[in-house]
Design an enzyme around this catalytic site. Structure first.
Site, PDB file in Angstrom:
ATOM      1  N   ASP A 102       8.224 -16.551   6.419  1.00  0.00           N
ATOM      2  CA  ASP A 102       8.625 -15.836   5.224  1.00  0.00           C
ATOM      3  C   ASP A 102       7.640 -16.192   4.113  1.00  0.00           C
ATOM      4  O   ASP A 102       7.052 -17.272   4.108  1.00  0.00           O
ATOM      5  CB  ASP A 102      10.043 -16.263   4.836  1.00  0.00           C
ATOM      6  CG  ASP A 102      10.615 -15.436   3.693  1.00  0.00           C
ATOM      7  OD1 ASP A 102       9.931 -14.516   3.218  1.00  0.00           O
ATOM      8  OD2 ASP A 102      11.746 -15.725   3.280  1.00  0.00           O
TER       9      ASP A 102
ATOM     10  N   ASP B 200      16.905 -13.063  11.918  1.00  0.00           N
ATOM     11  CA  ASP B 200      16.918 -14.515  11.731  1.00  0.00           C
ATOM     12  C   ASP B 200      18.057 -14.851  10.794  1.00  0.00           C
ATOM     13  O   ASP B 200      18.479 -14.018   9.981  1.00  0.00           O
ATOM     14  CB  ASP B 200      15.605 -15.017  11.128  1.00  0.00           C
ATOM     15  CG  ASP B 200      15.563 -14.807   9.618  1.00  0.00           C
ATOM     16  OD1 ASP B 200      15.740 -15.795   8.876  1.00  0.00           O
ATOM     17  OD2 ASP B 200      15.378 -13.656   9.173  1.00  0.00           O
TER      18      ASP B 200
END
Length: 376
Positions: free
Chosen positions: A92, A271
């Site tokens: 991320d 996720d």
């Protein structure tokens, strides 16, 4: 990286595919365990591979940038070598973490300035240095820097936020294509579709982001405070807009039911910290429902954790034993529960793949959602 579709459910938007990276293949739909600071909490890599069957894990740019820091990661040869993981990694950009630092961060057209949660030191992420940071971390799949708009934002704020994200994306893509990987293997990046819960903004965001998408694209800003029904609605809005040959990653989602409903709406990658965080706090997800392992009802229940489970922990330990460990506050309790939950999440997407290939996913999903949401 490339993404190839391999199967399609006839009665929903669910599909199977294969993502190929230089660190191996990823079979979709897939759940990706979260390894924020370079580890999936409480789980050995051997268990991640053999028992949990993880094909890809996550790292987080914000946390890794602050600690251990870029100098250490570069000296180690990137995150794969630093944490001894030879399969794919996704990072991320840190945008969500900065979003969550309300009160100690400032957003400008240039980037986002924030205070470290560790020592209060000031830092700035720009689209350009965020690319450089993720090059040093070395993930196979990088996320573009974005602003994660609150799920309850008003239209004017969401529109302004989207314009900022779009500007950052253009600069991020330019910097990405001006730079090269550092460690001898390929990297790609996913643009992120924002737009809150407003269909026109989501479509506008997708059309802009797709100009910069290679093999995949991410859907962000969901499961951040909006009703679950709105999340599903936004996925339905985006399903016909995103080309079928792009892998779709729904960021930070979610419960087993969320994942199954997301798959039905065309999502390929998921996720969430829920299986690890909730596991450490005594919550187990199973095919028969959700269990609170501190409940007295398990005190003398010597049956397996989940007779239908695929991880060795499901058959090695009883409910009574795991309850005892949680009541005694033993570290081992969280380790067992974490491995169980991650193995269950990977089994959810594996079973989904099998039913998509068999052509009966839609009917199977309805029963599966009912089972996994019940309370035991």
């Amino acid at each position: 990286m490339k993404f190839e579709l391999t199967a399609k459910d006839p009665n929903s938007s669910a599909r199977c595919g294969v993502i190929t990276t230089d660190h191996g293949q990823i079979h979709t739909p897939i759940f990706m365990p979260v390894g924020t600071v370079g580890s999936v909490k409480g789980v050995y890599h051997k268990e991640l591979k053999e028992d949990i069957k993880a094909e890809i894990i996550l790292g987080n740019t914000y946390h890794l940038y602050l600690r251990p820091g870029l100098d250490t990661l570069k000296a180690a040869g990137g995150l794969h070598k630093f944490e001894s993981w030879d399969r794919p990694i996704l990072t991320d950009s840190g945008g969500f973490q900065v979003f969550s630092l309300t009160g100690i961060r400032k957003l400008t057209p240039e980037g986002c300035t924030f205070s470290s949660h560790i020592d209060g030191s000031r830092h700035t992420f720009t689209p350009e240095n965020n690319v450089d940071t993720q090059r040093i971390i070395g993930a196979d799949i990088m996320m573009a820097l974005d602003e994660c708009c609150p799920g309850d934002a008003e239209y004017k704020y969401a529109e302004k936020s989207l314009k900022l994200t779009q500007n950052w994306l253009e600069r991020y893509a330019k910097r990405f294509h001006e730079t090269d990987p550092l460690y001898g293997y390929d990297q790609t990046f996913f643009p992120i579709i924002q737009g809150c819960v407003f269909p026109d903004l989501r479509i506008k965001a997708a059309e802009h982001a797709l100009k910069f998408a290679d093999a995949g694209i991410a859907i962000g800003g969901l499961a951040v405070g909006e009703p679950t029904e709105k999340m599903y609605e936004m996925l339905e809005v985006l399903d016909p807009v995103i080309p079928k040959d792009k892998a779709r990653y729904l960021m930070g989602v979610g419960t087993p039911a969320n994942i199954l409903e997301g798959i039905a709406r065309g999502v390929d990658m998921f996720d969430c910290v829920m299986p690890t965080r909730n596991g450490r706090n005594g919550m187990l997800f199973t095919w028969n429902g959700i269990m609170n392992m501190r409940n007295a009802k398990w005190e003398k229940d010597f049956s397996e954790l989940d007779p239908t489970g695929t991880s060795f922990v499901d058959h090695a330990y009883s409910k009574a034993y795991l309850r005892h460990l949680f009541v005694a506050k033993e570290m081992f309790a969280g380790m067992i529960a974490t491995e169980h939950n991650l193995a269950f999440y990977l089994d959810v997407v594996r079973q989904a793949r099998l039913h998509i290939e068999a052509g009966d996913f839609a009917a199977w999903k309805e029963d599966a959602v009912r089972r996994v949401t019940s309370r035991l």
